[in-house]
Motif scaffolding. Structure first.
Motif, PDB file in Angstrom:
ATOM      1  N   THR A   1       1.087  -1.576  -0.067  1.00  0.00           N
ATOM      2  CA  THR A   1       0.073   0.013  -0.535  1.00  0.00           C
ATOM      3  C   THR A   1       0.656   1.026   0.477  1.00  0.00           C
ATOM      4  N   THR A   2       1.928   1.318   0.710  1.00  0.00           N
ATOM      5  CA  THR A   2       2.580   2.367   0.754  1.00  0.00           C
ATOM      6  C   THR A   2       3.771   2.756  -0.408  1.00  0.00           C
ATOM      7  N   PHE A   3       3.973   1.803  -1.280  1.00  0.00           N
ATOM      8  CA  PHE A   3       4.475   1.858  -2.947  1.00  0.00           C
ATOM      9  C   PHE A   3       3.761   2.797  -3.385  1.00  0.00           C
ATOM     10  N   ILE A   4       2.403   1.978  -3.530  1.00  0.00           N
ATOM     11  CA  ILE A   4       0.907   2.577  -4.414  1.00  0.00           C
ATOM     12  C   ILE A   4       1.103   3.909  -4.338  1.00  0.00           C
ATOM     13  N   PHE A   5       0.992   3.711  -2.909  1.00  0.00           N
ATOM     14  CA  PHE A   5       0.650   5.540  -2.578  1.00  0.00           C
ATOM     15  C   PHE A   5       2.213   6.267  -2.960  1.00  0.00           C
ATOM     16  N   ALA A   6       3.093   5.650  -2.874  1.00  0.00           N
ATOM     17  CA  ALA A   6       4.560   6.902  -2.946  1.00  0.00           C
ATOM     18  C   ALA A   6       4.328   6.816  -4.853  1.00  0.00           C
ATOM     19  N   VAL A   7       3.516   5.985  -5.739  1.00  0.00           N
ATOM     20  CA  VAL A   7       4.050   6.038  -6.790  1.00  0.00           C
ATOM     21  C   VAL A   7       2.718   7.349  -7.249  1.00  0.00           C
ATOM     22  N   GLN A   8       1.475   7.261  -6.300  1.00  0.00           N
ATOM     23  CA  GLN A   8       0.532   7.983  -6.408  1.00  0.00           C
ATOM     24  C   GLN A   8       1.156   9.228  -6.684  1.00  0.00           C
ATOM     25  N   ASP A   9       2.112   9.545  -5.178  1.00  0.00           N
ATOM     26  CA  ASP A   9       2.562  10.485  -5.410  1.00  0.00           C
ATOM     27  C   ASP A   9       3.638  11.303  -6.146  1.00  0.00           C
ATOM     28  N   GLY A  10       4.332  10.155  -6.869  1.00  0.00           N
ATOM     29  CA  GLY A  10       5.611  10.894  -7.794  1.00  0.00           C
ATOM     30  C   GLY A  10       4.569  11.414  -9.183  1.00  0.00           C
ATOM     31  N   ILE A  11       3.677  10.565  -9.701  1.00  0.00           N
ATOM     32  CA  ILE A  11       2.656  10.836 -10.510  1.00  0.00           C
ATOM     33  C   ILE A  11       2.044  12.310 -10.260  1.00  0.00           C
TER      34      ILE A  11
ATOM     35  N   ALA B   1      -6.696   1.585  -6.513  1.00  0.00           N
ATOM     36  CA  ALA B   1      -5.814   0.131  -5.869  1.00  0.00           C
ATOM     37  C   ALA B   1      -5.556  -0.018  -5.005  1.00  0.00           C
ATOM     38  N   GLY B   2      -4.206   1.264  -3.810  1.00  0.00           N
ATOM     39  CA  GLY B   2      -4.279   2.244  -2.733  1.00  0.00           C
ATOM     40  C   GLY B   2      -5.431   1.480  -2.226  1.00  0.00           C
ATOM     41  N   HIS B   3      -6.214   2.599  -2.200  1.00  0.00           N
ATOM     42  CA  HIS B   3      -7.126   1.950  -1.067  1.00  0.00           C
ATOM     43  C   HIS B   3      -8.121   0.811  -1.107  1.00  0.00           C
ATOM     44  N   TRP B   4      -8.061  -0.306  -2.345  1.00  0.00           N
ATOM     45  CA  TRP B   4      -8.277  -1.478  -1.770  1.00  0.00           C
ATOM     46  C   TRP B   4      -7.504  -2.262  -0.850  1.00  0.00           C
ATOM     47  N   THR B   5      -6.264  -2.336  -0.521  1.00  0.00           N
ATOM     48  CA  THR B   5      -4.857  -2.390  -0.570  1.00  0.00           C
ATOM     49  C   THR B   5      -5.181  -2.429   1.025  1.00  0.00           C
ATOM     50  N   LEU B   6      -5.316  -1.442   1.183  1.00  0.00           N
ATOM     51  CA  LEU B   6      -5.644  -0.823   2.510  1.00  0.00           C
ATOM     52  C   LEU B   6      -7.080  -1.222   3.625  1.00  0.00           C
ATOM     53  N   ILE B   7      -8.110  -0.817   2.814  1.00  0.00           N
ATOM     54  CA  ILE B   7      -9.077  -2.247   3.240  1.00  0.00           C
ATOM     55  C   ILE B   7      -8.498  -3.438   3.912  1.00  0.00           C
ATOM     56  N   ARG B   8      -7.618  -3.830   2.616  1.00  0.00           N
ATOM     57  CA  ARG B   8      -7.623  -5.764   2.949  1.00  0.00           C
ATOM     58  C   ARG B   8      -6.298  -5.346   4.170  1.00  0.00           C
ATOM     59  N   VAL B   9      -5.779  -4.403   4.199  1.00  0.00           N
ATOM     60  CA  VAL B   9      -4.396  -4.607   5.910  1.00  0.00           C
ATOM     61  C   VAL B   9      -5.664  -4.580   6.853  1.00  0.00           C
ATOM     62  N   TYR B  10      -6.620  -3.929   6.689  1.00  0.00           N
ATOM     63  CA  TYR B  10      -7.211  -3.589   8.462  1.00  0.00           C
ATOM     64  C   TYR B  10      -8.139  -4.622   8.465  1.00  0.00           C
ATOM     65  N   GLU B  11      -8.716  -5.735   7.675  1.00  0.00           N
ATOM     66  CA  GLU B  11      -8.811  -6.652   7.635  1.00  0.00           C
ATOM     67  C   GLU B  11      -8.210  -8.872   7.665  1.00  0.00           C
ATOM     68  N   VAL B  12      -7.550  -8.205   7.132  1.00  0.00           N
ATOM     69  CA  VAL B  12      -6.532  -9.364   7.466  1.00  0.00           C
ATOM     70  C   VAL B  12      -5.619  -9.534   9.085  1.00  0.00           C
ATOM     71  N   ALA B  13      -5.664  -8.089   9.759  1.00  0.00           N
ATOM     72  CA  ALA B  13      -4.256  -7.398  11.213  1.00  0.00           C
ATOM     73  C   ALA B  13      -5.281  -7.244  11.681  1.00  0.00           C
ATOM     74  N   GLU B  14      -4.353  -6.920  12.931  1.00  0.00           N
ATOM     75  CA  GLU B  14      -5.187  -5.524  13.610  1.00  0.00           C
ATOM     76  C   GLU B  14      -3.763  -3.990  13.455  1.00  0.00           C
ATOM     77  N   ALA B  15      -4.319  -3.470  13.658  1.00  0.00           N
ATOM     78  CA  ALA B  15      -4.171  -1.636  13.064  1.00  0.00           C
ATOM     79  C   ALA B  15      -2.684  -0.846  13.185  1.00  0.00           C
ATOM     80  N   SER B  16      -3.077  -1.776  14.540  1.00  0.00           N
ATOM     81  CA  SER B  16      -1.091  -1.505  15.974  1.00  0.00           C
ATOM     82  C   SER B  16      -0.692  -2.842  15.923  1.00  0.00           C
ATOM     83  N   SER B  17      -0.566  -3.461  14.708  1.00  0.00           N
ATOM     84  CA  SER B  17       0.759  -3.958  14.289  1.00  0.00           C
ATOM     85  C   SER B  17       0.743  -3.831  12.789  1.00  0.00           C
TER      86      SER B  17
END
Length: 297
Positions: A16-26, A222-238
């Motif tokens: 997700t952070t990689f996708i958002f970094a690419v987005q920032d560059g564009i 894509a970044g928002h979708w992967t971020l949603i998946r992040v919090y679906e499969v793991a705790e935010a603090s982790s």
């Protein structure tokens, strides 16, 4: 409910952070050639379409996603995030990716500092110490007496403050609304606002830049979708500490693609801010564990 998988969540957060970094560059490339409001408006059109598509495919459809008892706060959240995106993209054009992200990295510390007055949470001395350390890191980057009062050096800080408030309001509405509802209002409210503003700054784009715009829109969704998946499969603090990889990816892109330089003061200040932010996140995680144990008893 999804099965918890911390390892998968960590890898998804890094992606997700990689996708958002690419987005920032564009975003920086397009904002160098076109009005920021127009660029963000088109991006939000696609984002809103994505949000509504996701909502319509879930149980209850758009009506359920839009249902909220806090419409004013939800709309304000969406407007605030849209404004923050505009400010951050402007920062990219003024400061570059490296310095913008080094300053923006302080937003978790601002959340820690403001969680007391905004959410009524208890902020202990250790977290206040982390906030103070982060402020020292900010001073190292901004170089007091040289750049601290220049508007260019404060734009990214303003973006970080806006994003911190957005994060706090997201926590606030989560007490009553689902993540799907907050996601819906984030996209729709932002798109409405940017349509009213950005349409006045419309400029014709070249064919090549329309390709970059299309990639920007796709990476945003894509970044928002992967971020949603992040919090679906793991705790935010982790997984939250791994969000700092965006600073690494964005800085690398700034150096390799845009020819930016990483000044020693920027690197040192960013290291202090990230260290303080990680400590604040660790303290929050420890506090949550104690609360969970107290409830279990």
């Amino acid at each position: 409910m999804s099965v918890q998988n911390t390892k998968l969540g960590i890898w998804l957060m890094v992606l997700t952070t990689f996708i958002f970094a690419v987005q920032d560059g564009i975003s920086r490339h397009l904002a160098d050639n076109y009005n920021v409001f127009m660029v963000v408006m088109i991006r939000y059109w696609f984002f809103a379409a994505f949000v509504m598509t996701v909502a319509s495919r879930n149980a209850g459809g758009l009506r359920k996603a839009a249902a909220t008892t806090q419409p004013v706060v939800q709309v304000f959240r969406g407007i605030l995030l849209a404004g923050e995106v505009c400010v951050m993209v402007l920062a990219f054009t003024l400061l570059g990716l490296v310095e913008s992200h080094a300053i923006f990295a302080c937003y978790p510390l601002l959340i820690a500092a403001l969680s007391g007055p905004v959410l009524g949470e208890k902020v202990g001395w250790r977290r206040w110490a982390a906030v103070g350390a982060g402020f020292v890191g900010m001073l190292i980057i901004l170089k007091p007496g040289l750049r601290v009062f220049e508007p260019q050096a404060l734009v990214a800080l303003c973006s970080a403050a806006m994003f911190a408030l957005y994060g706090l309001l997201t926590r606030y509405v989560a007490r009553k609304d689902s993540a799907a509802t907050s996601f819906f209002w984030t996209g729709v409210a932002g798109a409405v606002l940017m349509s009213f503003v950005g349409i006045w700054f419309w400029e014709p784009m070249t064919g090549g830049d329309w390709v970059w715009m299309a990639i920007l829109c796709v990476t945003g969704a894509a970044g928002h979708w992967t971020l949603i998946r992040v919090y679906e499969v793991a705790e935010a603090s982790s997984v939250q500490p791994f969000a700092y990889f965006q600073l690494v990816f964005a800085s690398t892109m700034g150096v390799l693609v845009f020819g930016e330089a990483i000044e020693p003061s920027t690197a040192l200040g960013a290291a202090v801010i990230v260290g303080a932010g990680l400590f604040a996140l660790w303290r929050e995680h420890q506090s949550k564990k104690r609360q969970d144990r107290a409830v279990a008893r």
